[in-house]
Design a protein around this motif. Structure first.
Motif, mmCIF file in Angstrom:
data_model
loop_
_atom_site.group_PDB
_atom_site.id
_atom_site.type_symbol
_atom_site.label_atom_id
_atom_site.label_comp_id
_atom_site.label_asym_id
_atom_site.label_seq_id
_atom_site.Cartn_x
_atom_site.Cartn_y
_atom_site.Cartn_z
ATOM 1 N N CYS A 17 -8.581 4.687 -2.006
ATOM 2 C CA CYS A 17 -9.616 3.932 -1.288
ATOM 3 C C CYS A 17 -10.527 4.857 -0.492
ATOM 4 O O CYS A 17 -11.751 4.692 -0.494
ATOM 5 N N GLU A 30 -6.764 -3.652 4.652
ATOM 6 C CA GLU A 30 -5.568 -3.078 4.039
ATOM 7 C C GLU A 30 -4.503 -2.786 5.078
ATOM 8 O O GLU A 30 -4.757 -2.815 6.279
ATOM 9 N N CYS A 35 -1.878 6.069 -1.061
ATOM 10 C CA CYS A 35 -2.238 7.108 -2.033
ATOM 11 C C CYS A 35 -3.598 7.731 -1.736
ATOM 12 O O CYS A 35 -3.914 8.818 -2.188
ATOM 13 N N GLY A 36 -4.450 6.988 -1.008
ATOM 14 C CA GLY A 36 -5.736 7.557 -0.598
ATOM 15 C C GLY A 36 -6.896 7.317 -1.545
ATOM 16 O O GLY A 36 -8.023 7.746 -1.261
ATOM 17 N N CYS A 92 -8.281 0.309 -6.004
ATOM 18 C CA CYS A 92 -6.901 0.425 -5.490
ATOM 19 C C CYS A 92 -5.908 0.208 -6.627
ATOM 20 O O CYS A 92 -5.865 -0.861 -7.228
ATOM 21 N N CYS A 119 0.846 -1.187 0.000
ATOM 22 C CA CYS A 119 0.000 0.000 0.000
ATOM 23 C C CYS A 119 0.885 1.242 0.000
ATOM 24 O O CYS A 119 1.785 1.370 0.822
HETATM 25 S S1 SF4 Z 1 -5.785 2.787 -2.693
HETATM 26 FE FE1 SF4 Z 1 -5.588 2.622 -0.505
HETATM 27 S S2 SF4 Z 1 -4.709 0.559 -0.236
HETATM 28 FE FE2 SF4 Z 1 -4.407 1.056 -2.384
HETATM 29 S S3 SF4 Z 1 -2.370 1.885 -2.377
HETATM 30 FE FE3 SF4 Z 1 -3.782 3.612 -2.205
HETATM 31 S S4 SF4 Z 1 -3.948 3.963 0.001
HETATM 32 FE FE4 SF4 Z 1 -3.034 1.925 -0.268
#
Ligand code: SF4
Ligand code: SF4
Ligand code: SF4
Lengths: 610, 129
Positions: free
Chosen positions: B60, B110, B57-58, B94, B54
């Motif tokens: 989710c 996660e 990146c945000g 994701c 992970c």
């Molecule tokens: S979407 Fe969420 S779980 Fe996937 S990499 Fe970004 S922060 Fe991590």
């Protein structure tokens, strides 16, 4: 049952019947798992005198209580069967990810019986177990089949497969897994071939029940940290077993020209350094291994990807057949993987054939015009193919050096390098009594992994034939194979010297059972004695003579290297055996006494195990 | 830059100890199929292990319709099982494909930067920064 998958999976290939039984608690207590389960089921279920390649023989594939957990190196699985190579006990261990996956699917052993009417593979996806048609995979190479099955079933499936050598019943055919890991010794691949079982594919999603998960996390992490903190860690991870090659040459332990010499004149082309620089592309570890010995390589010369070559292959195909370029050895290694042949046995077999040719025992007619010479990679490649397909001279050589030498006669038995019919692994021991005794008394034949005592010979003086050497061999024969009962790798202890005391608490966190190291050693001794009794039961007249080393070690001195001129004395060999038997509580013929068997709680099993 | 679990895939040997440690630390069970990072072997060629972690990146959090993805004290996004309605939008969106599911659990999970994986990685592939 904490630490166990909980079920034994039984597959009858003749009838197609598949059944599941609960793992017997008392067997887990007495034999732990892995090769402990292997010998228990072999002894109690395979009838006396079974044909190794017939329907009565079984393959018992077992992880152990540490397999798949956070114990360091928790990735070893055992395949036990009656050996088609030796006619006695065979147990071959394989690393990779198979053992963990099987535990996640909930199984502590797969017992494979009978013979399938057509080629099949065994499909295991948690509870879902099927025999699937493998007609289209039959005849294909191991790496090819593994790639294909992963494509069909998914990357998460772990695959064990045989190649053409197993199908053609080459007596030292192996089982291949994880793109270059082998259950190598004793012909387990031929037994699979005889059963028409091409592959085993496993996927599991379950938890392994653990008595104390927090303790396991803490103790497992601690043990892994101890590995990383070891002084030897960096060098070991850089070179893996290939780091042994130069050492082996320098001390005269490298088998060369069918164990005539103890070193190569120029071994720079085979050194760990050379290998790392020229071909290694990544480190590759078994499940849960903090110190990966697997070196994954690419050879430009042959355009192949191959795991290794690891030390044994370099010793037997490199040194013993005098191939001095690591890329030639790498290609031979790849052929062994794809064809499904044990590289230790086949290195010996080819070296034996070359020597026979040199001595005129094998002629150009018999080799179909192929001139067998030391140091010729084409000879090695061609013989590998011929052996796997049993073509021409390959048919005789596929039987192993013991059988081939008996057939060829002309004194070739004097330089057929084996014990009990199994070709010797890669340590020259004309001048290493403890190592020679390790080979002589190893429970599967001349194999190094049960007791690697050559460093002890060097440490205390290699000419000495003393009682402490026998003690050392016995100690190692209890500690090292114990890891094969636990389902974990011993190399974190052997190579990184982590404290053995780290293991019992981990095992307790997993199983909930408190056992001292001494308790565990007793289990190992039990397994050792039962495997010995298996030989006694299966091989008519089994006894002392089966422990004799190849005549080369006491009749002919070493021709080259730092031990040049050395050989063992026959009287010393006899003395070593006397002491060994006496210390083990066996009679003068090397048979465990009734008292010993009773002490180990084996009397009943031996009595009823017909 | 957000703190996250970094990985140098070129050093990974594919041992999966990190996955077991993760499952023990986060669920109290020994089961790498319940881990919050992924090791993807690419064999026989080109012979590498790809480590997927992970990256915080945000995405989710952005896609979650009920704001069930929250931030913990370490600055890591995590799924609050009490609020998650298991729509699987985060799993799908994701970009690293490191939001995981397992039949034993109703909601996805996660990485929350606990660091158990870092401790058990022999070759030093993983670090949090
Ligand atoms: S979407 Fe969420 S779980 Fe996937 S990499 Fe970004 S922060 Fe991590
Ligand atoms: S599965 Fe749960 S956390 Fe993920 S987006 Fe849907 S509600 Fe949010
Ligand atoms: S513990 Fe490290 S080496 Fe092992 S799989 Fe995880 S990242 Fe790779």
């Amino acid at each position: 049952m904490n630490g166990y998958g909980g079920k034994i999976l039984r597959i009858n290939l003749t009838t197609g019947q598949i059944s599941k039984e609960p793992t017997p608690t008392h067997i887990a207590e007495k034999f732990l798992g892995g090769r402990g389960f292997g010998i228990y089921f072999l002894y109690t279920e395979v009838p006396r005198g079974a044909d190794p390649l017939g329907p009565e023989n079984k393959i018992i594939a077992s992880p152990g209580p540490l397999s798949g957990t956070l114990a360091p190196g928790a990735g070893k699985m055992d395949f036990t069967t009656k050996s088609p190579l030796t006619g006695g006990y065979a147990s071959a261990s394989v690393g990779g990810h198979l053992t963990a996956e099987l535990k996640y699917a909930g199984y502590d052993s797969i017992i494979i019986e009978g013979i399938s009417p057509k080629p099949v593979y065994l499909y295991i996806n948690d509870d879902e177990v099927e025999l699937r048609d493998a007609s289209d995979l039959w005849g294909k190479g191991s790496i090819t089949v593994e790639t294909e099955l992963k494509k069909r079933l998914g990357e998460e499936f772990q695959i064990a497969t045989i190649g053409p050598a197993g199908e053609n019943l080459v007596k030292y055919a192996c089982i291949t897994h994880d793109f270059g890991r082998q259950a190598g010794r004793g012909g387990v691949g031929a037994v699979m071939g005889a059963k028409k079982l091409k592959a085993i594919a496993v996927h599991g999603t379950r938890d392994i029940p653990v008595a104390d998960p927090q303790a396991l996390l803490r103790l497992g992490t601690e043990a892994i940290k101890a590995c990383k903190a070891s002084e030897a860690f960096e060098v070991w991870v850089r070179y893996g077993t290939s780091g042994v090659t130069v050492w082996s040459n320098e001390v005269g332990a490298f088998p060369v020209r069918n164990f005539q010499a103890g070193a190569l004149e120029d071994y720079s082309g085979l050194s760990g350094e050379t290998m790392r620089q020229r071909i290694v592309i990544t480190d590759k570890g078994c499940f849960g291994c903090p110190s990966p010995c697997g070196k994954y390589s690419y050879s430009k010369k042959y355009s192949i990807y191959v795991e290794g070559p690891e030390y044994e292959t370099t010793a037997l195909i490199g040194g013993d057949c005098v191939l001095t370029d690591i890329e030639d050895v790498a290609y031979a290694n790849w052929l062994c993987d794809e064809l499904g042949i044990d590289s230790i046995s086949v290195g010996n077999v080819i070296a034996f054939a070359i020597e026979c040719f040199e001595k005129g025992i094998l002629t150009k007619e018999e080799t179909e015009g192929l001139e067998l010479r030391w140091g010729d990679p084409q000879v090695v490649f061609t013989l590998l193919e011929k052996i796997a397909r049993r073509e021409g001279i390959g048919d005789l050589l596929a039987e192993g050096v013991k059988h081939a030498s008996q057939k060829l006669g002309e004194n070739s038995e004097e330089f057929a390098i084996h014990v009990k019919g199994m070709e010797m692994s890669g340590y020259e021991c004309h001048n290493a009594p403890a190592m020679l005794l390790s080979y002589m008394t190893c429970d599967v034949g001349a194999h190094h992994n049960r007791s690697w005592a050559i460093t002890y010979d060097l440490q205390v003086g290699r000419d000495l034939v003393t009682d402490d050497k026998v003690d050392r061999v016995i100690y190692l024969q209890h500690v090292r194979p114990l890891f094969d009962c636990l389902g974990a790798c011993r190399l974190q202890w052997v190579e990184l010297s982590i404290d053995l005391g780290l293991y019992p608490p981990i095992l307790k966190a997993i199983t909930g059972i408190d056992r001292s190291w001494e308790d565990l050693m007793k289990i190992s001794e039990r397994v050792w004695n039962l495997t010995r009794m298996y030989w006694v039961r299966e091989v008519e007249g089994f006894g002392r003579e089966w422990d004799y080393p190849p005549p080369r070690f006491y009749k002919e001195p070493v021709t080259y290297g730092p031990t040049k001129g050395k050989r063992m004395e026959w009287d010393d060999i006899q003395r070593l055996l006397d002491t060994y038997y006496q210390k083990r509580g066996w009679d003068k013929n090397g048979i465990p006494t009734p008292e010993k068997l009773a002490e180990l709680g084996l009397a009943e099993i031996v009595r009823i195990g017909v | 830059m957000a703190v996250y679990l970094h990985a140098d895939s070129s050093k990974c040997s594919g041992c999966k100890a990190c996955l077991v440690a993760c499952s023990l630390a986060k669920f109290g069970v020994n089961n790498p199929k319940k881990a919050r990072l992924a090791i993807i072997p690419k064999f026989p060629a080109p012979g590498i292990f790809e480590v997927k972690t992970c990256t915080n990146c945000g995405t989710c959090a952005e896609v979650c319709p009920v704001d069930a993805v929250k931030i913990n004290e370490k600055g890591a996004y995590y799924i609050d099982p009490n609020e998650c309605i298991a729509c699987m939008a985060c799993v799908k969106e994701c970009p690293e494909q490191v939001i995981f599911t397992h039949p034993d659990y109703p909601v996805p999970f996660e990485c929350d930067l606990c660091g158990a994986c870092v401790e058990v990685c022999g070759p030093g592939v993983l670090w949090i920064e």
